[in-house]
Design a protein around this motif. Structure first.
Motif, PDB file in Angstrom:
ATOM      1  N   PRO A 198       0.674  -1.070  -0.216  1.00  0.00           N
ATOM      2  CA  PRO A 198      -0.290   0.532  -0.055  1.00  0.00           C
ATOM      3  C   PRO A 198       0.832   0.978   0.178  1.00  0.00           C
ATOM      4  O   PRO A 198       0.530   2.329  -0.489  1.00  0.00           O
ATOM      5  CB  PRO A 198      -0.900  -0.253   1.676  1.00  0.00           C
ATOM      6  CG  PRO A 198      -0.097  -1.280   1.928  1.00  0.00           C
ATOM      7  CD  PRO A 198       0.686  -1.828   0.833  1.00  0.00           C
ATOM      8  N   ARG A 199       2.007   0.897   0.374  1.00  0.00           N
ATOM      9  CA  ARG A 199       2.889   2.197   0.350  1.00  0.00           C
ATOM     10  C   ARG A 199       4.317   1.546  -0.260  1.00  0.00           C
ATOM     11  O   ARG A 199       4.840   0.783   0.117  1.00  0.00           O
ATOM     12  CB  ARG A 199       3.087   3.084   2.166  1.00  0.00           C
ATOM     13  CG  ARG A 199       3.227   2.246   2.553  1.00  0.00           C
ATOM     14  CD  ARG A 199       3.855   2.616   4.130  1.00  0.00           C
ATOM     15  NE  ARG A 199       4.546   3.754   3.139  1.00  0.00           N
ATOM     16  CZ  ARG A 199       4.383   5.477   3.973  1.00  0.00           C
ATOM     17  NH1 ARG A 199       3.424   5.371   4.182  1.00  0.00           N
ATOM     18  NH2 ARG A 199       5.248   6.097   3.928  1.00  0.00           N
ATOM     19  N   ALA A 200       5.024   2.685  -0.446  1.00  0.00           N
ATOM     20  CA  ALA A 200       6.501   2.331  -0.223  1.00  0.00           C
ATOM     21  C   ALA A 200       7.151   2.047   0.548  1.00  0.00           C
ATOM     22  O   ALA A 200       7.195   2.764   1.635  1.00  0.00           O
ATOM     23  CB  ALA A 200       7.150   3.838  -1.649  1.00  0.00           C
ATOM     24  N   GLY A 201       8.617   1.168   0.353  1.00  0.00           N
ATOM     25  CA  GLY A 201       9.880   1.336   1.556  1.00  0.00           C
ATOM     26  C   GLY A 201      10.234  -0.210   1.552  1.00  0.00           C
ATOM     27  O   GLY A 201      10.071  -0.180   0.478  1.00  0.00           O
ATOM     28  N   ARG A 202      10.196  -0.830   2.706  1.00  0.00           N
ATOM     29  CA  ARG A 202      11.260  -1.768   2.637  1.00  0.00           C
ATOM     30  C   ARG A 202      10.424  -3.268   3.932  1.00  0.00           C
ATOM     31  O   ARG A 202       9.607  -2.645   4.647  1.00  0.00           O
ATOM     32  CB  ARG A 202      12.514  -1.468   2.960  1.00  0.00           C
ATOM     33  CG  ARG A 202      13.784  -0.624   2.757  1.00  0.00           C
ATOM     34  CD  ARG A 202      15.152  -0.587   3.167  1.00  0.00           C
ATOM     35  NE  ARG A 202      15.583   0.360   2.779  1.00  0.00           N
ATOM     36  CZ  ARG A 202      17.029   0.363   2.789  1.00  0.00           C
ATOM     37  NH1 ARG A 202      17.564  -0.107   4.266  1.00  0.00           N
ATOM     38  NH2 ARG A 202      17.772   1.202   2.383  1.00  0.00           N
ATOM     39  N   ILE A 203      10.734  -3.850   3.508  1.00  0.00           N
ATOM     40  CA  ILE A 203      10.284  -5.206   3.505  1.00  0.00           C
ATOM     41  C   ILE A 203      10.764  -5.197   5.008  1.00  0.00           C
ATOM     42  O   ILE A 203      12.065  -6.076   5.276  1.00  0.00           O
ATOM     43  CB  ILE A 203       9.914  -6.555   3.110  1.00  0.00           C
ATOM     44  CG1 ILE A 203       9.335  -6.472   1.623  1.00  0.00           C
ATOM     45  CG2 ILE A 203       9.505  -7.414   3.699  1.00  0.00           C
ATOM     46  CD1 ILE A 203       8.491  -5.319   1.534  1.00  0.00           C
ATOM     47  N   ALA A 204      10.289  -4.779   5.634  1.00  0.00           N
ATOM     48  CA  ALA A 204      10.786  -5.401   7.278  1.00  0.00           C
ATOM     49  C   ALA A 204      10.236  -6.505   8.133  1.00  0.00           C
ATOM     50  O   ALA A 204      10.684  -7.169   9.145  1.00  0.00           O
ATOM     51  CB  ALA A 204      10.574  -4.360   8.487  1.00  0.00           C
ATOM     52  N   ARG A 205       9.090  -6.963   7.999  1.00  0.00           N
ATOM     53  CA  ARG A 205       9.070  -8.343   8.314  1.00  0.00           C
ATOM     54  C   ARG A 205       8.269  -9.418   6.989  1.00  0.00           C
ATOM     55  O   ARG A 205       7.852  -8.688   6.550  1.00  0.00           O
ATOM     56  CB  ARG A 205       7.583  -8.468   9.537  1.00  0.00           C
ATOM     57  CG  ARG A 205       7.087  -9.470   9.480  1.00  0.00           C
ATOM     58  CD  ARG A 205       6.164  -9.355  10.866  1.00  0.00           C
ATOM     59  NE  ARG A 205       5.505 -10.847  11.884  1.00  0.00           N
ATOM     60  CZ  ARG A 205       4.292 -10.323  12.638  1.00  0.00           C
ATOM     61  NH1 ARG A 205       4.254  -9.454  13.146  1.00  0.00           N
ATOM     62  NH2 ARG A 205       4.078 -11.570  13.215  1.00  0.00           N
ATOM     63  N   ARG A 206       8.096 -10.360   7.612  1.00  0.00           N
ATOM     64  CA  ARG A 206       8.291 -12.052   6.225  1.00  0.00           C
ATOM     65  C   ARG A 206       7.584 -13.142   7.015  1.00  0.00           C
ATOM     66  O   ARG A 206       8.588 -14.208   6.935  1.00  0.00           O
ATOM     67  CB  ARG A 206       9.062 -12.052   4.900  1.00  0.00           C
ATOM     68  CG  ARG A 206       8.727 -12.573   4.190  1.00  0.00           C
ATOM     69  CD  ARG A 206       9.706 -13.476   3.403  1.00  0.00           C
ATOM     70  NE  ARG A 206       9.016 -14.788   2.759  1.00  0.00           N
ATOM     71  CZ  ARG A 206       9.512 -15.385   2.080  1.00  0.00           C
ATOM     72  NH1 ARG A 206      10.622 -15.056   1.830  1.00  0.00           N
ATOM     73  NH2 ARG A 206       9.443 -16.677   1.971  1.00  0.00           N
ATOM     74  N   ASP A 207       6.428 -13.021   7.517  1.00  0.00           N
ATOM     75  CA  ASP A 207       6.038 -14.380   8.263  1.00  0.00           C
ATOM     76  C   ASP A 207       4.938 -15.102   7.441  1.00  0.00           C
ATOM     77  O   ASP A 207       4.234 -15.379   7.582  1.00  0.00           O
ATOM     78  CB  ASP A 207       5.546 -13.369   9.449  1.00  0.00           C
ATOM     79  CG  ASP A 207       6.291 -14.091  10.424  1.00  0.00           C
ATOM     80  OD1 ASP A 207       6.872 -15.193  10.705  1.00  0.00           O
ATOM     81  OD2 ASP A 207       5.320 -14.462  11.787  1.00  0.00           O
ATOM     82  N   LEU A 208       5.543 -15.657   6.067  1.00  0.00           N
ATOM     83  CA  LEU A 208       4.945 -16.119   5.295  1.00  0.00           C
ATOM     84  C   LEU A 208       5.823 -16.983   3.881  1.00  0.00           C
ATOM     85  O   LEU A 208       7.122 -16.772   3.205  1.00  0.00           O
ATOM     86  CB  LEU A 208       4.845 -15.102   4.048  1.00  0.00           C
ATOM     87  CG  LEU A 208       2.919 -15.383   3.451  1.00  0.00           C
ATOM     88  CD1 LEU A 208       1.957 -15.631   4.573  1.00  0.00           C
ATOM     89  CD2 LEU A 208       2.711 -13.897   2.349  1.00  0.00           C
ATOM     90  N   VAL A 209       5.502 -18.274   4.072  1.00  0.00           N
ATOM     91  CA  VAL A 209       5.762 -19.263   3.558  1.00  0.00           C
ATOM     92  C   VAL A 209       4.966 -19.734   2.402  1.00  0.00           C
ATOM     93  O   VAL A 209       3.498 -20.234   3.208  1.00  0.00           O
ATOM     94  CB  VAL A 209       6.497 -19.977   4.493  1.00  0.00           C
ATOM     95  CG1 VAL A 209       7.199 -19.593   5.108  1.00  0.00           C
ATOM     96  CG2 VAL A 209       5.799 -21.169   5.107  1.00  0.00           C
ATOM     97  N   ALA A 210       4.772 -20.113   1.020  1.00  0.00           N
ATOM     98  CA  ALA A 210       4.291 -20.809   0.424  1.00  0.00           C
ATOM     99  C   ALA A 210       3.587 -21.941   0.863  1.00  0.00           C
ATOM    100  O   ALA A 210       4.149 -23.426   1.783  1.00  0.00           O
ATOM    101  CB  ALA A 210       4.500 -21.004  -1.062  1.00  0.00           C
ATOM    102  N   GLY A 211       2.221 -22.512   1.324  1.00  0.00           N
ATOM    103  CA  GLY A 211       1.224 -23.601   1.509  1.00  0.00           C
ATOM    104  C   GLY A 211       0.786 -23.071   2.445  1.00  0.00           C
ATOM    105  O   GLY A 211      -0.150 -24.264   3.253  1.00  0.00           O
ATOM    106  N   GLU A 212       0.960 -22.589   3.283  1.00  0.00           N
ATOM    107  CA  GLU A 212       0.144 -21.918   4.549  1.00  0.00           C
ATOM    108  C   GLU A 212      -0.292 -21.298   4.372  1.00  0.00           C
ATOM    109  O   GLU A 212      -1.145 -20.173   3.290  1.00  0.00           O
ATOM    110  CB  GLU A 212       1.178 -21.212   5.449  1.00  0.00           C
ATOM    111  CG  GLU A 212       2.156 -19.592   5.754  1.00  0.00           C
ATOM    112  CD  GLU A 212       2.387 -19.770   6.182  1.00  0.00           C
ATOM    113  OE1 GLU A 212       1.910 -19.408   7.632  1.00  0.00           O
ATOM    114  OE2 GLU A 212       3.345 -18.638   6.083  1.00  0.00           O
ATOM    115  N   THR A 213      -1.887 -21.028   5.119  1.00  0.00           N
ATOM    116  CA  THR A 213      -3.453 -20.640   5.625  1.00  0.00           C
ATOM    117  C   THR A 213      -2.708 -19.748   5.740  1.00  0.00           C
ATOM    118  O   THR A 213      -2.533 -20.245   7.537  1.00  0.00           O
ATOM    119  CB  THR A 213      -3.813 -21.568   5.384  1.00  0.00           C
ATOM    120  OG1 THR A 213      -4.341 -22.684   4.829  1.00  0.00           O
ATOM    121  CG2 THR A 213      -5.440 -21.729   5.631  1.00  0.00           C
ATOM    122  N   VAL A 214      -3.572 -18.486   5.533  1.00  0.00           N
ATOM    123  CA  VAL A 214      -3.530 -17.125   6.439  1.00  0.00           C
ATOM    124  C   VAL A 214      -4.800 -16.721   6.374  1.00  0.00           C
ATOM    125  O   VAL A 214      -5.812 -17.258   6.008  1.00  0.00           O
ATOM    126  CB  VAL A 214      -2.085 -16.183   5.941  1.00  0.00           C
ATOM    127  CG1 VAL A 214      -1.427 -16.984   6.231  1.00  0.00           C
ATOM    128  CG2 VAL A 214      -2.701 -15.655   5.059  1.00  0.00           C
TER     129      VAL A 214
END
Length: 418
Positions: free
Chosen positions: A225-241
């Motif tokens: 939604p805005r410009a910036g840097r990825i400070a957190r990535r709690d996501l992997v392929a195959g998981e359900t959120v």
């Protein structure tokens, strides 16, 4: 360290012990001790102050050889001119500017297919961060396609009936029924679009939904939604959120917040707009600057401190969220240089008996003199010296306690030797 300090060679006279011999009275043939001699310092009014008033004319002294001085790790500095009231010192912590943090997650239950952005990546607004599949979204898209098709059909029928009614080929009742069907279809289409927007799709993405596309209707793209840097990535392929999760954080840390915990006594002296200078532990020797933009309207009930926020520019990305800092708020209440007192670290001030004083270098290397002083205001780890020391005078700024230990231990040894 104390054992080392107690082993130094001590030169003491006039230490106040009952066993110590009295100094002989000076005769007219012997020159009297001048006020500028070692052990005396001048106040700001130019008058001399005895370094050991009430204990004889010769000050307390500590004599160290090179090895002893190295073992004590002493630091010599100069008293600076200033006022303890001019600066408020308080602990602080760096945080991200909450207005520049975006926490990104799906608005409905979905399974992760791919993750397109990794930790530390720089992204622009609209960049795809991850691609997901959602059964619920697929159903909502299908409902929208149905509603859109019905709307087109009803819109065309109403337009035809309206023209025919003008030629009196279609009755008014038939036209009214056609108009009602059209308006119902339009409302259903709007409701379907609104549901898709609730799931995070914009108008362009909704308009791009077509029933003859090869892309599954369940496909969902998480975008920045805005410009910036990825400070957190709690996501992997195959998981359900789920909709209550925000596994990706996009942060613009070019500006940060310094959250300060100041003592309540500082409240009358702090104000929005004041400059804050601070240092952080991982970057010793560097000073950063911010400006106060908020002061909490209430005190913390347990610590009795007030929370203060300063906005800090961080163009080079050297400051990190979570860093501890020591903030110095410049209150603008400093004395002018002509009347400023000496300002020394609180650790430099030592108490021996009823006397408060500092250690100053003697006339040769390894010699230190305990010099009584009169103190003033204390704030932020610094104390004003109103008499006995002047701005610019040299003194022991670190290790004074060890010198005191050596001096007092030497005094006891001298008393016990009689």
């Amino acid at each position: 360290m104390l054992l080392v300090a107690c082993s130094v060679a001590i030169g003491l006279t006039g230490c106040g012990s009952d066993a110590a011999p009295e100094a002989p009275s000076p005769t007219h043939d012997e020159p009297s001790q001048d006020s500028a001699s070692p052990g005396h310092v001048r106040g700001k009014d130019g008058s001399a102050h005895g370094a050991h008033e009430g204990h004889g004319e010769t000050p307390d002294r500590v004599e160290l050889d090179a090895d002893q001085r190295a073992a004590l790790d002493l630091q010599i500095g100069t008293a600076r001119a200033g006022s303890a009231e001019a600066v408020v010192t308080a602990p602080a912590t760096l945080r991200f500017d909450a207005d520049r943090v975006a926490r990104v997650g799906p608005r409905l239950r979905a399974k992760v297919r791919t993750v397109e952005a990794d930790l530390g990546d720089t992204v622009a607004a609209g960049d795809v961060l991850a691609v997901l599949d959602s059964v619920e979204l697929g159903q909502a898209k299908a409902a929208y396609l149905t509603a859109a098709a019905r709307y087109r059909t009803r819109a065309a029928a109403y337009e035809r009936d309206r023209r025919l009614a003008q030629d009196q080929i279609v009755s008014e009742s038939a036209l009214a029924e056609s108009r009602a069907d059209y308006r119902q279809a339009r409302a259903e289409r709007r409701a379907a679009r609104a549901e898709l927007k609730l799931y995070g799709m914009d108008d362009a993405a909704i308009d791009a939904i077509v029933d003859d596309s090869d892309a599954p209707l369940s496909r969902l793209a998480l975008t920045a939604p805005r410009a910036g840097r990825i400070a957190r990535r709690d996501l992997v392929a195959g998981e359900t959120v789920g909709p209550d999760e925000t596994p990706i954080h996009v942060v613009d840390n070019s500006r940060m917040w310094l959250m300060i915990e100041a003592a309540e006594q500082a409240l009358p002296r702090v104000a929005v707009g004041q400059t804050v200078r601070f240092g952080v532990r991982p970057l010793p020797g560097e000073t950063f600057t911010g400006r106060i933009d908020w002061i909490a309207p209430e005190l913390d009930r347990e610590s009795r401190s007030v929370r203060i926020r300063a906005v800090v520019d961080n163009p080079n990305d050297r400051l990190k969220a979570g860093m501890f800092a020591t903030a110095r708020i410049e209150t603008g209440q400093a004395n002018d240089s002509a009347s400023a007192n000496a300002l020394v670290p609180i650790d430099a001030l030592q108490q021996i008996g009823k006397r408060a004083g500092v250690f100053v270098p003697g006339e040769h290397a390894g010699a230190f003199v305990f010099t009584p002083v009169t103190t003033g205001a204390e704030s932020g780890g610094a104390v004003e010296i109103t008499q006995g020391l002047s701005p610019g005078d040299a003194l022991v700024t670190a290790g004074a306690f060890d010198l005191k230990a050596a001096l007092t231990a030497g005094g006891r040894s001298a008393a016990h030797s009689h």
